[in-house]
Write an enzyme that holds these catalytic residues in place. Sequence first.
Site, PDB file in Angstrom:
ATOM      1  N   HIS A 189       0.840  -1.200   0.000  1.00 51.06           N
ATOM      2  CA  HIS A 189       0.000   0.000   0.000  1.00 51.06           C
ATOM      3  C   HIS A 189       0.878   1.254   0.000  1.00 51.06           C
ATOM      4  O   HIS A 189       2.053   1.209   0.384  1.00 51.06           O
ATOM      5  CB  HIS A 189      -0.940  -0.002   1.207  1.00 51.06           C
ATOM      6  CG  HIS A 189      -2.085  -0.970   1.052  1.00 51.06           C
ATOM      7  ND1 HIS A 189      -3.165  -1.002   1.892  1.00 51.06           N
ATOM      8  CD2 HIS A 189      -2.320  -1.943   0.126  1.00 51.06           C
ATOM      9  CE1 HIS A 189      -4.009  -1.944   1.504  1.00 51.06           C
ATOM     10  NE2 HIS A 189      -3.508  -2.533   0.431  1.00 51.06           N
TER      11      HIS A 189
ATOM     12  N   GLU B  20       1.074   3.950   1.790  1.00 49.91           N
ATOM     13  CA  GLU B  20       1.677   4.405   3.052  1.00 49.91           C
ATOM     14  C   GLU B  20       2.916   3.592   3.374  1.00 49.91           C
ATOM     15  O   GLU B  20       3.946   4.135   3.799  1.00 49.91           O
ATOM     16  CB  GLU B  20       0.687   4.217   4.226  1.00 49.91           C
ATOM     17  CG  GLU B  20      -0.632   4.935   4.109  1.00 49.91           C
ATOM     18  CD  GLU B  20      -1.691   4.127   3.372  1.00 49.91           C
ATOM     19  OE1 GLU B  20      -1.354   3.428   2.378  1.00 49.91           O
ATOM     20  OE2 GLU B  20      -2.866   4.196   3.762  1.00 49.91           O
TER      21      GLU B  20
ATOM     22  N   CYS C 133      -6.044   2.145   5.866  1.00 50.26           N
ATOM     23  CA  CYS C 133      -6.917   1.025   6.250  1.00 50.26           C
ATOM     24  C   CYS C 133      -6.604   0.591   7.683  1.00 50.26           C
ATOM     25  O   CYS C 133      -5.490   0.783   8.182  1.00 50.26           O
ATOM     26  CB  CYS C 133      -6.777  -0.131   5.278  1.00 50.26           C
ATOM     27  SG  CYS C 133      -5.113  -0.782   5.165  1.00 50.26           S
TER      28      CYS C 133
ATOM     29  N   SER D 124     -16.608   4.641 -39.910  1.00 45.07           N
ATOM     30  CA  SER D 124     -16.251   5.716 -38.983  1.00 45.07           C
ATOM     31  C   SER D 124     -14.740   5.784 -38.732  1.00 45.07           C
ATOM     32  O   SER D 124     -14.292   6.396 -37.777  1.00 45.07           O
ATOM     33  CB  SER D 124     -16.985   5.537 -37.656  1.00 45.07           C
ATOM     34  OG  SER D 124     -16.643   4.310 -37.063  1.00 45.07           O
TER      35      SER D 124
ATOM     36  N   ARG E 171      -8.695   1.758 -22.859  1.00 43.94           N
ATOM     37  CA  ARG E 171      -8.992   0.334 -23.062  1.00 43.94           C
ATOM     38  C   ARG E 171      -8.117  -0.552 -22.176  1.00 43.94           C
ATOM     39  O   ARG E 171      -8.577  -1.542 -21.606  1.00 43.94           O
ATOM     40  CB  ARG E 171      -8.725  -0.049 -24.520  1.00 43.94           C
ATOM     41  CG  ARG E 171      -9.809   0.347 -25.483  1.00 43.94           C
ATOM     42  CD  ARG E 171      -9.436  -0.165 -26.846  1.00 43.94           C
ATOM     43  NE  ARG E 171     -10.440   0.118 -27.852  1.00 43.94           N
ATOM     44  CZ  ARG E 171     -10.329  -0.239 -29.120  1.00 43.94           C
ATOM     45  NH1 ARG E 171      -9.256  -0.882 -29.538  1.00 43.94           N
ATOM     46  NH2 ARG E 171     -11.287   0.033 -29.975  1.00 43.94           N
TER      47      ARG E 171
ATOM     48  N   THR F 176     -21.915  -2.153 -35.075  1.00 41.58           N
ATOM     49  CA  THR F 176     -20.536  -1.651 -35.167  1.00 41.58           C
ATOM     50  C   THR F 176     -19.614  -2.744 -35.691  1.00 41.58           C
ATOM     51  O   THR F 176     -18.747  -2.492 -36.534  1.00 41.58           O
ATOM     52  CB  THR F 176     -20.068  -1.173 -33.778  1.00 41.58           C
ATOM     53  OG1 THR F 176     -20.938  -0.121 -33.374  1.00 41.58           O
ATOM     54  CG2 THR F 176     -18.644  -0.686 -33.790  1.00 41.58           C
TER      55      THR F 176
ATOM     56  N   LEU G 142     -10.736  -4.231 -31.198  1.00 38.82           N
ATOM     57  CA  LEU G 142     -10.974  -3.899 -29.789  1.00 38.82           C
ATOM     58  C   LEU G 142      -9.830  -4.308 -28.880  1.00 38.82           C
ATOM     59  O   LEU G 142     -10.032  -4.544 -27.694  1.00 38.82           O
ATOM     60  CB  LEU G 142     -12.286  -4.533 -29.274  1.00 38.82           C
ATOM     61  CG  LEU G 142     -13.558  -4.135 -29.995  1.00 38.82           C
ATOM     62  CD1 LEU G 142     -14.756  -4.831 -29.347  1.00 38.82           C
ATOM     63  CD2 LEU G 142     -13.776  -2.622 -29.970  1.00 38.82           C
TER      64      LEU G 142
ATOM     65  N   GLU H 258     -18.169   1.017 -26.366  1.00 37.68           N
ATOM     66  CA  GLU H 258     -17.625   1.743 -27.525  1.00 37.68           C
ATOM     67  C   GLU H 258     -18.663   1.885 -28.635  1.00 37.68           C
ATOM     68  O   GLU H 258     -18.315   2.090 -29.789  1.00 37.68           O
ATOM     69  CB  GLU H 258     -16.365   1.039 -28.040  1.00 37.68           C
ATOM     70  CG  GLU H 258     -15.184   1.203 -27.114  1.00 37.68           C
ATOM     71  CD  GLU H 258     -13.847   1.342 -27.850  1.00 37.68           C
ATOM     72  OE1 GLU H 258     -13.832   1.678 -29.051  1.00 37.68           O
ATOM     73  OE2 GLU H 258     -12.829   1.095 -27.201  1.00 37.68           O
TER      74      GLU H 258
ATOM     75  N   GLY I  70     -22.231   0.829 -31.024  1.00 35.33           N
ATOM     76  CA  GLY I  70     -22.602   2.085 -31.630  1.00 35.33           C
ATOM     77  C   GLY I  70     -23.809   2.751 -30.976  1.00 35.33           C
ATOM     78  O   GLY I  70     -24.057   2.609 -29.780  1.00 35.33           O
TER      79      GLY I  70
HETATM   80  N1  LIG Z   1     -17.975   7.368 -34.046  1.00 32.75           N
HETATM   81  C1  LIG Z   1     -17.961   6.449 -33.124  1.00 32.75           C
HETATM   82  O1  LIG Z   1     -17.426   6.663 -32.030  1.00 32.75           O
HETATM   83  C2  LIG Z   1     -18.589   5.124 -33.407  1.00 32.75           C
HETATM   84  C3  LIG Z   1     -18.452   4.092 -32.494  1.00 32.75           C
HETATM   85  C4  LIG Z   1     -19.072   2.887 -32.765  1.00 32.75           C
HETATM   86  C5  LIG Z   1     -19.827   2.757 -33.911  1.00 32.75           C
HETATM   87  N2  LIG Z   1     -19.921   3.795 -34.765  1.00 32.75           N
HETATM   88  C6  LIG Z   1     -20.728   3.693 -35.963  1.00 32.75           C
HETATM   89  O2  LIG Z   1     -22.045   3.395 -35.537  1.00 32.75           O
HETATM   90  C7  LIG Z   1     -22.681   2.601 -36.522  1.00 32.75           C
HETATM   91  C8  LIG Z   1     -23.252   1.373 -35.833  1.00 32.75           C
HETATM   92  O3  LIG Z   1     -24.147   1.778 -34.855  1.00 32.75           O
HETATM   93  P1  LIG Z   1     -25.541   1.041 -34.683  1.00 32.75           P
HETATM   94  O4  LIG Z   1     -26.355   1.800 -33.746  1.00 32.75           O
HETATM   95  O5  LIG Z   1     -26.053   0.744 -36.029  1.00 32.75           O
HETATM   96  O6  LIG Z   1     -25.101  -0.369 -34.121  1.00 32.75           O
HETATM   97  P2  LIG Z   1     -24.644  -0.894 -32.686  1.00 32.75           P
HETATM   98  O7  LIG Z   1     -25.213  -0.072 -31.606  1.00 32.75           O
HETATM   99  O8  LIG Z   1     -23.189  -1.143 -32.710  1.00 32.75           O
HETATM  100  O9  LIG Z   1     -25.332  -2.320 -32.692  1.00 32.75           O
HETATM  101  C9  LIG Z   1     -26.706  -2.394 -32.735  1.00 32.75           C
HETATM  102  C10 LIG Z   1     -27.100  -3.833 -32.743  1.00 32.75           C
HETATM  103  O10 LIG Z   1     -26.711  -4.431 -31.527  1.00 32.75           O
HETATM  104  C11 LIG Z   1     -27.571  -5.509 -31.258  1.00 32.75           C
HETATM  105  N3  LIG Z   1     -28.008  -5.458 -29.868  1.00 32.75           N
HETATM  106  C12 LIG Z   1     -27.779  -6.391 -28.933  1.00 32.75           C
HETATM  107  N4  LIG Z   1     -28.318  -6.037 -27.780  1.00 32.75           N
HETATM  108  C13 LIG Z   1     -28.920  -4.874 -27.951  1.00 32.75           C
HETATM  109  C14 LIG Z   1     -29.668  -4.015 -27.100  1.00 32.75           C
HETATM  110  N5  LIG Z   1     -29.906  -4.332 -25.837  1.00 32.75           N
HETATM  111  N6  LIG Z   1     -30.123  -2.877 -27.617  1.00 32.75           N
HETATM  112  C15 LIG Z   1     -29.876  -2.538 -28.889  1.00 32.75           C
HETATM  113  N7  LIG Z   1     -29.195  -3.327 -29.746  1.00 32.75           N
HETATM  114  C16 LIG Z   1     -28.724  -4.490 -29.278  1.00 32.75           C
HETATM  115  C17 LIG Z   1     -28.752  -5.344 -32.214  1.00 32.75           C
HETATM  116  O11 LIG Z   1     -28.619  -6.314 -33.240  1.00 32.75           O
HETATM  117  P3  LIG Z   1     -29.300  -7.741 -33.001  1.00 32.75           P
HETATM  118  O12 LIG Z   1     -30.742  -7.485 -32.803  1.00 32.75           O
HETATM  119  O13 LIG Z   1     -28.958  -8.537 -34.181  1.00 32.75           O
HETATM  120  O14 LIG Z   1     -28.670  -8.247 -31.769  1.00 32.75           O
HETATM  121  C18 LIG Z   1     -28.572  -4.011 -32.843  1.00 32.75           C
HETATM  122  O15 LIG Z   1     -29.005  -3.977 -34.191  1.00 32.75           O
HETATM  123  C19 LIG Z   1     -21.637   2.275 -37.550  1.00 32.75           C
HETATM  124  O16 LIG Z   1     -21.785   3.133 -38.639  1.00 32.75           O
HETATM  125  C20 LIG Z   1     -20.341   2.553 -36.844  1.00 32.75           C
HETATM  126  O17 LIG Z   1     -19.322   2.931 -37.738  1.00 32.75           O
HETATM  127  C21 LIG Z   1     -19.328   4.972 -34.541  1.00 32.75           C
END
Ligand SMILES: NC(=O)c1ccc[n+]([C@@H]2O[C@H](COP(=O)([O-])OP(=O)(O)OC[C@H]3O[C@@H](n4cnc5c(N)ncnc54)[C@H](OP(=O)(O)O)[C@@H]3O)[C@@H](O)[C@H]2O)c1
Length: 371
Positions: free
Chosen positions: A45, A47, A68, A161, A177, A189, A197, A281, A283
């Site tokens: 720790h 200290e 502690c 993206s 990360r 995504t 990742l 991360e 989408g």
């Molecule tokens: N600029 C940035 O920082 C950044 C980061 C990441 C992504 N992006 C961009 O974002 C876009 C993708 O985003 P997105 O919204 O289409 O996809 P996403 O959020 O990555 O994935 C959505 C998919 O996840 C699955 N999923 C599983 N559990 C879920 C839940 N509880 N709620 C919602 N979805 C769930 C669903 O498919 P299923 O129903 O098949 O499971 C849904 O279609 C891409 O163009 C990517 O390049 C940008």
Amino acid sequence: MMVRALQLARKGWGRTAPNPMVGAVIVRNGRVVGEGFHAGVGCVHAERMALAGTEAFGSTAFITLEPCSHFGRTGPCANALIAAGVKRVVVGTLDPNPKVSGKGCELLRRHGVDVSVGIEDKACQDLIRSYTWNMSTGGPWIHAKWAMSADGKIASLSGNSKWISGEKSREWVHGLRGSVDAIVVGSGTALTDDPLLNVRPDGKRTPVRILLDRRGRTPISQRLAQSIDWGPVVVITSNQAPLEWRRVWRAKGVEILAAEDCLDALKALAQSRQWSELLLEGGAQILGAAFARGWVNEAHVFVGAKILGGVAAPGPIWSPVGDPGALTMAEAQQLVLADCQVSGPDVRLRYWVQETPLGGSFGRPKTEDIA
Ligand SMILES: NC(=O)c1ccc[n+]([C@@H]2O[C@H](COP(=O)([O-])OP(=O)(O)OC[C@H]3O[C@@H](n4cnc5c(N)ncnc54)[C@H](OP(=O)(O)O)[C@@H]3O)[C@@H](O)[C@H]2O)c1
């Protein structure tokens, strides 16, 4: 001295979980005679590191977190301070761990040590925010990270993206990360970006990479599946995913969990593995669902020096810059950051728009096309 102790504590960033980061400075006759920090689970720790080989009799100890008073992996630090003859202890903040909270200070006082609490307390509390959260909720601290163009788009019209933010920002994200237990993306995504990742260069921890894919749409050719040697991958899916798809992913060494609700399963997984920090991360759908559940503790937003435009590009439909927009990242309008100012709760960004000979982006002809 407490600011120095905070600096020392941050040396343990990303290595201490489930323990907190802690820093300590020992001052005797107006001179710093010992410094220490907690470097990771199982390590000494702060200290004790600061006291090691130090003549601390009659000294003052500045410690970011209450020492502690219980036996964990190491003996109580309060006892070590007492045994060393420390006369005064200045504590940044009390320990939120119910086993310790207040008791460390009480023990010191009982042995005649003068204790003051609450020096640089805001900074000291901020330092241990995820630890405090883990202690009080039993769940992980959740980071959300995204990069968007200066007009709020998260991808170009083609859905790609890579890359909206610059190298320096991406380097920082790799640091983040390497300090979390797991990184999560949705299948949307995975399908568009094929992310690895991983942490480049290797970080302090190897995070578990998690894909949420209810329907089993992500092909096995994805880099996530092909890089299992780098570190573990977990796919959280549902009964909608074909059995054959699950078998193929499992054969690659990927852990497959089927659940009715992917996010609930993620939470249960994090709790069962006692993860301290998760990084979402994207989408957009995954972040939307996580924010809707009130899950996100900290958001890291990168505003890239680019205009992507395009009504149909991922991001707000009524973005400040509408059609025609950039089809690919290469066609984005480049900006140069001129100034960044904190403006109340807002951030004001000022950019120079880089000269684009006769357009050069947004589908307009480039100089060479005209020549
Ligand atoms: N600029 C940035 O920082 C950044 C980061 C990441 C992504 N992006 C961009 O974002 C876009 C993708 O985003 P997105 O919204 O289409 O996809 P996403 O959020 O990555 O994935 C959505 C998919 O996840 C699955 N999923 C599983 N559990 C879920 C839940 N509880 N709620 C919602 N979805 C769930 C669903 O498919 P299923 O129903 O098949 O499971 C849904 O279609 C891409 O163009 C990517 O390049 C940008």
